[in-house]
Motif scaffolding. Structure first.
Motif, PDB file in Angstrom:
ATOM      1  N   ASP A   1      -4.815  -1.865   8.757  1.00 51.49           N
ATOM      2  CA  ASP A   1      -3.344  -1.780   8.827  1.00 51.49           C
ATOM      3  C   ASP A   1      -2.955  -0.395   9.298  1.00 51.49           C
ATOM      4  O   ASP A   1      -2.926   0.549   8.503  1.00 51.49           O
TER       5      ASP A   1
ATOM      6  N   THR B   1       9.053   0.094  -8.876  1.00 54.06           N
ATOM      7  CA  THR B   1       7.943  -0.780  -8.461  1.00 54.06           C
ATOM      8  C   THR B   1       6.654   0.027  -8.316  1.00 54.06           C
ATOM      9  O   THR B   1       5.565  -0.529  -8.322  1.00 54.06           O
ATOM     10  N   ARG B   2       6.797   1.345  -8.186  1.00 53.28           N
ATOM     11  CA  ARG B   2       5.597   2.177  -8.067  1.00 53.28           C
ATOM     12  C   ARG B   2       4.710   2.077  -9.307  1.00 53.28           C
ATOM     13  O   ARG B   2       3.511   2.342  -9.228  1.00 53.28           O
TER      14      ARG B   2
ATOM     15  N   ASN C   1      -1.898   8.326  -1.261  1.00 48.59           N
ATOM     16  CA  ASN C   1      -1.265   7.587  -0.163  1.00 48.59           C
ATOM     17  C   ASN C   1      -0.436   8.494   0.725  1.00 48.59           C
ATOM     18  O   ASN C   1       0.253   8.035   1.630  1.00 48.59           O
TER      19      ASN C   1
ATOM     20  N   ASP D   1       4.369   7.068  -2.537  1.00 49.08           N
ATOM     21  CA  ASP D   1       4.199   6.785  -3.960  1.00 49.08           C
ATOM     22  C   ASP D   1       3.212   7.707  -4.664  1.00 49.08           C
ATOM     23  O   ASP D   1       3.523   8.287  -5.695  1.00 49.08           O
TER      24      ASP D   1
ATOM     25  N   ARG E   1       8.036  11.244   0.448  1.00 50.86           N
ATOM     26  CA  ARG E   1       8.717  10.041  -0.025  1.00 50.86           C
ATOM     27  C   ARG E   1       7.735   8.993  -0.547  1.00 50.86           C
ATOM     28  O   ARG E   1       8.132   7.934  -1.026  1.00 50.86           O
TER      29      ARG E   1
ATOM     30  N   ASP F   1      11.938   4.684  -7.695  1.00 49.88           N
ATOM     31  CA  ASP F   1      11.428   3.356  -7.377  1.00 49.88           C
ATOM     32  C   ASP F   1      10.440   2.882  -8.442  1.00 49.88           C
ATOM     33  O   ASP F   1       9.248   3.193  -8.387  1.00 49.88           O
TER      34      ASP F   1
ATOM     35  N   ARG G   1      -2.077  -1.472  -9.682  1.00 49.78           N
ATOM     36  CA  ARG G   1      -2.834  -2.206  -8.667  1.00 49.78           C
ATOM     37  C   ARG G   1      -3.897  -1.300  -8.019  1.00 49.78           C
ATOM     38  O   ARG G   1      -5.067  -1.664  -7.919  1.00 49.78           O
TER      39      ARG G   1
ATOM     40  N   ARG H   1      11.990  -7.523  -5.183  1.00 54.86           N
ATOM     41  CA  ARG H   1      11.025  -6.421  -5.133  1.00 54.86           C
ATOM     42  C   ARG H   1       9.982  -6.581  -6.231  1.00 54.86           C
ATOM     43  O   ARG H   1       8.799  -6.354  -6.007  1.00 54.86           O
TER      44      ARG H   1
ATOM     45  N   ASP I   1      -8.105   4.959   2.863  1.00 55.62           N
ATOM     46  CA  ASP I   1      -9.260   4.070   2.925  1.00 55.62           C
ATOM     47  C   ASP I   1     -10.372   4.599   3.830  1.00 55.62           C
ATOM     48  O   ASP I   1     -11.543   4.296   3.607  1.00 55.62           O
TER      49      ASP I   1
ATOM     50  N   GLY J   1      -2.127   4.427   3.427  1.00 54.86           N
ATOM     51  CA  GLY J   1      -3.302   3.725   2.918  1.00 54.86           C
ATOM     52  C   GLY J   1      -4.465   3.703   3.900  1.00 54.86           C
ATOM     53  O   GLY J   1      -5.633   3.701   3.493  1.00 54.86           O
TER      54      GLY J   1
HETATM   55  P1  ATP Z   1      -2.680  -1.952   0.741  1.00 51.69           P
HETATM   56  O1  ATP Z   1      -4.069  -1.489   0.931  1.00 51.69           O
HETATM   57  O2  ATP Z   1      -2.483  -2.774  -0.487  1.00 51.69           O
HETATM   58  O3  ATP Z   1      -1.996  -2.489   1.946  1.00 51.69           O
HETATM   59  P2  ATP Z   1      -1.224   0.430   1.275  1.00 51.69           P
HETATM   60  O4  ATP Z   1      -1.426   1.775   0.641  1.00 51.69           O
HETATM   61  O5  ATP Z   1      -1.517   0.293   2.704  1.00 51.69           O
HETATM   62  O6  ATP Z   1      -1.963  -0.599   0.368  1.00 51.69           O
HETATM   63  P3  ATP Z   1       1.429  -0.637   1.665  1.00 51.69           P
HETATM   64  O7  ATP Z   1       2.151  -1.382   0.627  1.00 51.69           O
HETATM   65  O8  ATP Z   1       0.988  -1.322   2.892  1.00 51.69           O
HETATM   66  O9  ATP Z   1       0.248   0.059   0.892  1.00 51.69           O
HETATM   67  O10 ATP Z   1       2.282   0.634   2.032  1.00 51.69           O
HETATM   68  C1  ATP Z   1       1.899   1.526   3.068  1.00 51.69           C
HETATM   69  C2  ATP Z   1       2.206   2.968   2.663  1.00 51.69           C
HETATM   70  O11 ATP Z   1       3.607   3.089   2.404  1.00 51.69           O
HETATM   71  C3  ATP Z   1       1.509   3.369   1.353  1.00 51.69           C
HETATM   72  O12 ATP Z   1       0.258   3.950   1.604  1.00 51.69           O
HETATM   73  C4  ATP Z   1       2.492   4.367   0.778  1.00 51.69           C
HETATM   74  O13 ATP Z   1       2.248   5.634   1.324  1.00 51.69           O
HETATM   75  C5  ATP Z   1       3.837   3.886   1.262  1.00 51.69           C
HETATM   76  N1  ATP Z   1       4.550   3.089   0.254  1.00 51.69           N
HETATM   77  C6  ATP Z   1       4.537   1.739   0.093  1.00 51.69           C
HETATM   78  N2  ATP Z   1       5.312   1.350  -0.908  1.00 51.69           N
HETATM   79  C7  ATP Z   1       5.858   2.457  -1.419  1.00 51.69           C
HETATM   80  C8  ATP Z   1       6.774   2.715  -2.473  1.00 51.69           C
HETATM   81  N3  ATP Z   1       7.262   1.742  -3.246  1.00 51.69           N
HETATM   82  N4  ATP Z   1       7.118   3.996  -2.705  1.00 51.69           N
HETATM   83  C9  ATP Z   1       6.645   4.982  -1.934  1.00 51.69           C
HETATM   84  N5  ATP Z   1       5.792   4.814  -0.940  1.00 51.69           N
HETATM   85  C10 ATP Z   1       5.383   3.575  -0.667  1.00 51.69           C
END
Ligand code: ATP
Length: 447
Positions: free
Chosen positions: A55, A176-177, A134, A130, A128, A174, A183, A216, A46, A42
């Motif tokens: 983060d 939850t994806r 990402n 989502d 791996r 998964d 989102r 989850r 971003d 992320g």
């Molecule tokens: P946010 O901006 O909401 O924090 P993020 O993209 O940083 O979003 P996180 O939940 O912090 O999301 O997860 C960090 C990274 O881990 C994501 O960018 C993604 O690549 C990976 N990730 C998180 N959850 C999953 C999942 N359920 N399946 C696969 N990859 C995931």
């Protein structure tokens, strides 16, 4: 090797100095240890979208825990290792958090990946993830610093503003994806790709969601409720029949939608007041999502979401207190009680409860009174403290609380606005005079 896009200029332009220094140092440290180091996920998405994000997720081709240890040796701070996952969390002296993961080449962990032997470990790590957007990484090693690693066409997807999974088994792996897709789609205004949309519908049809652990599901639901537009997300979850898939009691009914809409208004209103601390918005939305349930139904939902005894108890108690407070407010309004009574009614209720009350009862004047409490009454300071009571010779003890409380009530009702009057009132209360006789005396004295 094909020349990859280098985004070091963009990094320099977009990132705060301390994060930029952190990335450079991480790359140098990796070089020293003989590891390739990447910033991933992320954070990279971003940067390309020009959204602020601090983060930092690093992936190390090597030993991630050894890397975290070396990082704290060089930069200070501390780290916590999770040997089972070969990950670590570093907290630098500035408080900045850095997640460190190890990219591994372990065939059996990736049943969905086909030509395993040809994949570098960073590619396996990204595979791996989502969504394509990402699954980006940036080289941090000094000799390749800023090189974008894009195996799956993420740059094109960002340009086209589309969310796509990396392979057709993604939601099987998964579910939850699915919630994450909604989102991110709402947050960034991306559409969900055609194939990905079909895979979601297929996953819902085959009830993959039923197998998911409650914790989850709840975690992802909570993330939705912390977004800027939770209601839009919930509507889309509803359209995919996801809410009912989590539990039929959570279906988005029209009355609930109305309450959620009001919650959105109230939360946005309250955010603009910048009163610290800010409320836990997810909790107010969650209360709205559970509106109309009785205690038994709420307990069932809590079980499905795998709430701890404590969380279940806390929210159930909050729901009860909200109901009692509403009752109290109706009575108060009916007999036209003084403001101090409003204050003492509202005071035990956490701000989340007060905001929910406003959303649940959008009519005037109740909403007006709760907002008066939140914006004005709650912040009223007394001009005297326990020290002052001691100063005028009142023996320290439990009476202090009750005396100060009664003085506060009077102040809220507009009596005893200045310090001298508050002190005098405290003194008389301490010797057993009642508030009523005091107020009567003040009034007659004024005539
Ligand atoms: P946010 O901006 O909401 O924090 P993020 O993209 O940083 O979003 P996180 O939940 O912090 O999301 O997860 C960090 C990274 O881990 C994501 O960018 C993604 O690549 C990976 N990730 C998180 N959850 C999953 C999942 N359920 N399946 C696969 N990859 C995931």
């Amino acid at each position: 090797r094909k020349r990859e896009r280098n985004i070091s200029g963009l990094l320099r332009e977009r990132l705060p100095k301390d994060i930029l220094a952190l990335l450079k140092n991480a790359g140098k440290l990796g070089q020293k240890l003989g590891y390739a180091v990447y910033v991933v996920g992320g954070f990279v998405r971003d940067v390309l979208l020009k959204h602020p994000n601090t983060d930092v997720d690093l992936v190390v081709e090597g030993d991630g825990i050894a890397f975290a240890a070396a990082m704290t040796r060089e930069m200070g701070g501390r780290y916590k290792a999770h040997p089972k996952f070969k990950t670590a969390v570093v907290v630098l002296p500035s408080g900045q958090r850095v997640d460190v993961a190890t990219a591994r080449l372990e065939y059996y962990e990736y049943p969905a990946a086909l030509p395993t032997v040809e994949l570098s470990s960073i590619k396996m790590d990204l595979y791996r993830r989502d969504f394509t957007v990402n699954a980006l990484a940036v080289h941090l090693s000094p000799d390749r610093y800023g090189e974008l690693v894009d195996f799956f066409g993420a740059q094109r997807d960002i340009k086209d503003r589309v969310l796509r999974v990396l392979h057709s088994l993604s939601f099987v792996e998964d579910p939850t994806r699915i919630v994450r897709a909604i989102r991110f789609s709402e947050r960034f205004g991306f559409r969900i790709g055609g194939q990905t949309d079909r895979l979601i519908k297929n996953a819902v049809r085959h009830s993959f969601f039923h197998r998911l652990s409650g914790s989850r599901v709840f975690h992802e639901l909570q993330l939705i409720l912390e977004e800027k537009t939770p209601l839009a997300c919930l509507r889309r979850m509803h359209d995919y029949k996801l809410l009912a898939a989590i539990h039929p009691l959570l279906a988005l009914t029209p009355p609930r939608e109305t309450v959620l809409m009001e919650v959105e208004n109230v939360i946005n209103w309250y955010r603009l007041l910048y009163i610290e601390p800010q409320p836990q918005a997810w909790l107010v939305y969650f209360l709205a999502l559970c509106s109309g349930m009785d205690a038994e139904q709420f307990a069932v939902v809590g079980k499905r979401l795998n709430f701890s005894k404590r969380t279940a108890g806390d929210i159930a108690t909050l729901r009860m207190r909200i109901r009692e407070t509403a009752q109290g407010l109706f009575n108060w309004e009916y007999h036209k009680g003084p403001l101090s009574e409003l204050y003492f009614l509202m005071e035990p209720l956490p701000v989340e409860g007060a905001l929910f009350l406003m959303a649940r009862n959008p009519r005037e004047p109740l909403q007006k009174y709760v907002s008066l409490y939140l914006t004005t009454l709650r912040g009223k300071r007394l001009e005297i403290t326990g020290n002052d009571l001691k100063g005028i010779g009142i023996a320290p003890g439990p009476d202090y609380t009750s005396i100060l409380r009664r003085v506060r009530g009077s102040v809220i009702d507009g009596h005893a606005p200045c310090r001298a009057e508050q002190l005098e009132m405290a003194r008389r209360l301490a010797v057993g005079e009642s508030i009523e006789s005091l107020l009567a005396r003040r009034t007659s004295g004024a005539h």
